[in-house]
Write an enzyme that holds these catalytic residues in place. Structure first.
Site, PDB file in Angstrom:
ATOM      1  N   GLU A  66      -2.354   0.037  -4.617  1.00  0.00           N
ATOM      2  CA  GLU A  66      -2.505  -1.092  -3.698  1.00  0.00           C
ATOM      3  C   GLU A  66      -2.595  -2.395  -4.484  1.00  0.00           C
ATOM      4  O   GLU A  66      -3.261  -2.458  -5.516  1.00  0.00           O
ATOM      5  CB  GLU A  66      -3.765  -0.884  -2.853  1.00  0.00           C
ATOM      6  CG  GLU A  66      -4.004  -1.956  -1.829  1.00  0.00           C
ATOM      7  CD  GLU A  66      -5.299  -1.717  -1.061  1.00  0.00           C
ATOM      8  OE1 GLU A  66      -5.523  -2.426  -0.071  1.00  0.00           O
ATOM      9  OE2 GLU A  66      -6.086  -0.844  -1.474  1.00  0.00           O
ATOM     10  N   ASP A  87       0.864  -1.175   0.000  1.00  0.00           N
ATOM     11  CA  ASP A  87       0.000   0.000   0.000  1.00  0.00           C
ATOM     12  C   ASP A  87       0.903   1.228   0.000  1.00  0.00           C
ATOM     13  O   ASP A  87       1.665   1.447   0.949  1.00  0.00           O
ATOM     14  CB  ASP A  87      -0.899   0.003   1.237  1.00  0.00           C
ATOM     15  CG  ASP A  87      -2.114   0.894   1.058  1.00  0.00           C
ATOM     16  OD1 ASP A  87      -2.135   1.685   0.100  1.00  0.00           O
ATOM     17  OD2 ASP A  87      -3.047   0.812   1.885  1.00  0.00           O
TER      18      ASP A  87
END
Length: 537
Positions: A106, A11
């Site tokens: 992500e 992320d």
């Protein structure tokens, strides 16, 4: 469940804002907020400096401005974010063929499938190497979670933020999850969390103690069972490299409600064209056209039409969206419009070509009708706008006052009023031109000046645009102000955050866009799938 932490979740840290800080040296270490800047704008993401003031994703921009009045507020630059995302996804692809992107910033990676890791030590080494590679290639940081399941890997990356790595050893899942809030688990939103709180369950450990039967009684069979398994730390979902797209859509929220029916139709057609561009870019066609209309009172209507077969023809989509619009009452104003295509396929129905030709002709007829209407309106203004007497040599009116003077020269009170109206119309047109000029120079977007080089827009208004001239890697630059129509100032492509080696650039391997993307609405991206960040701590 795996016996080794070989599922990785990456992320990127405050992705949009971090990319803007990397591109703009003067903003590094300062609060930055990216999102729609209009009165109805929403925060896409905020830098960690801005989060200290309480600003977070999905917050109304007006509220963010109250919390952090001195932050830099910028319009998203999706071409930059996509280019950086492609670089990151390429690095993930080197670790494994099984990469599951969730958004631009992500993704999950199956390290075992790529032979990158088979135990805790090799998984940690792969994660640290990835973080170093991302920093070297993009200049940005990302947080990495490693675990034996997707759920725990994602939780680990959240715990590791910012710029960290956390590995959860298989067998320790329940100990780790126990004290966490029930909201930590996927699928537990505000409503479900409140329902569980009223039942006396606020932590994951309390969910596990309640048992499956109790959760099923409270939440239903499917949700209750899955929630119990997650509370026990169990998640056997595989990393899926490719997901089948279900729909493609675009939408815009307008700063001021649209009341003019012709303007609403024009916006729908523009959205239809953008939707088709995305449809073609994804390699699909679609059979069902969907129109979304949010009215002045926040009531939202959706209408759909299914064609004879899938299409990616813009004329067909425009005409179908227009037909759907005719069935919607827009009295009172429209605050949001959206056009989407569902029922996706990877081919186009040939017999729709005839329909496309007919639709193109209909669109041409509508355009001719609009032009005739505009000419008639212009002729009416010329007839009733109280022009000066022949031979008077009066100059064209450029303001309301000039219209009043022209009316006075005509010698009639009615002429004065009509002239004032005509002048006011011209003045309103000038204000509209000013608004369009300001929208062209969106805050944060890239520009280039013939003398001063590359820079970015700090703000615009009153016929002026303020630019800070600096580049990624340079010291903070100087600020200069120009007229909005300065011929030496023009929009530009985003610059790479990290200099692309000359050999790579000459070989055509750079992932940066070769052409400038089309201008975007300041609101674009908030509701488009895969285009914006999600709300996170």
């Amino acid at each position: 469940m795996r016996t080794a932490p070989t599922i990785l979740h990456l992320d990127m840290d405050a992705f949009f804002a971090a990319a803007e800080q990397a591109a703009k040296p003067s903003l590094r270490g300062k609060p930055v907020v990216v999102g729609g800047l209009g009165p109805r704008g929403v925060v896409a993401t905020a830098s960690y400096e801005a989060r200290r003031f309480g600003v977070h994703s999905a917050m109304p921009m007006a509220q963010a401005r109250r919390l952090a009045p001195n932050a830099a507020y910028l319009v998203p630059r999706f071409s930059l974010y996509r280019a950086v995302s492609e670089q990151v996804m390429e690095l993930l692809g080197r670790l494994s063929p099984l990469v599951e992107p969730l958004s631009l910033d992500e993704a999950f990676v199956d390290l075992e499938a790529g032979g990158s890791a088979d135990d805790s030590a090799s998984a940690r080494a792969a994660g640290e190497r990835l973080r170093g590679d991302i920093l070297a290639v993009t200049g940005l940081t990302g947080s990495v979670g490693l675990a034996g399941s997707k759920m725990l890997a994602k939780i680990a990356s959240e715990q590791a933020k910012p710029d960290g790595l956390l590995l959860i050893e298989p067998g320790t899942e329940r100990e780790l999850l126990g004290p966490m809030s029930v909201r930590t688990l996927p699928g537990v939103g505000p409503a479900t969390g409140e329902h569980l709180r009223r039942a006396g369950m606020t932590t994951v450990a309390e969910l596990a103690e309640a048992g499956e039967d109790e959760l099923v009684r409270l939440l239903g069979k499917a949700h209750g069972t899955s929630l119990f398994l997650m509370a026990m730390g169990y998640d056997d979902r595989p990393v899926v490299a490719e997901r089948d797209a279900k729909s493609v859509s675009v939408e815009d929220t307008f700063d001021v409600d649209l009341h003019d029916r012709v303007r609403v139709r024009i916006e729908v057609e523009r959205l239809a064209d953008r939707c088709v561009q995305r449809l073609r870019a994804s390699g699909h066609s679609g059979r069902t056209i969907v129109l979304k209309v949010r009215r002045y009172d926040f009531s939202t209507l959706t209408r759909s039409e299914t064609l004879r077969g899938p299409t990616d023809d813009p004329a067909v989509v425009r005409e179908a969206a227009g037909r759907l619009l005719e069935a919607v009452d827009t009295t009172g104003g429209v605050r949001l419009l959206g056009v989407g295509v569902t029922g996706l396929a990877d081919y186009t129905q040939e017999d729709l070509f005839a329909q496309a030709a007919a639709d193109e002709q209909a669109a041409a007829d509508q355009q001719a009708e609009r032009e005739a209407h505009e000419e008639a309106a212009e002729g009416e203004r010329e007839t009733h706008g109280a022009p000066a007497a022949a031979g008077s040599g009066a100059e064209p009116r450029t303001a309301a006052g000039a219209g009043v003077r022209a009316g006075a020269e005509a010698g009639a009170g009615a002429g004065v009023a009509a002239g004032a109206r005509a002048g006011a119309e011209v003045e309103a047109g000038g204000a509209e031109h000013e608004a369009l000029a300001a929208r062209r120079w969106a805050a944060g977007h890239d520009v280039r000046h013939a003398e001063y080089g590359a820079g970015w827009v700090q703000g615009s208004g009153l016929g002026r645009v303020t630019v800070r001239f600096e580049e990624p890697g340079s010291p903070p630059g100087r600020v200069r102000t120009f007229r909005v129509d300065d011929p030496d100032l023009e929009p530009s492509d985003p610059l790479p955050l990290v200099a692309v080696p000359a050999a790579v650039e000459s070989a055509g391997q750079s992932s940066w866009p070769a052409t400038r993307p089309k201008d975007r609405s300041p609101e674009e991206g908030a509701g488009v799938s895969g285009a914006s960040e999600r709300s996170r701590p």
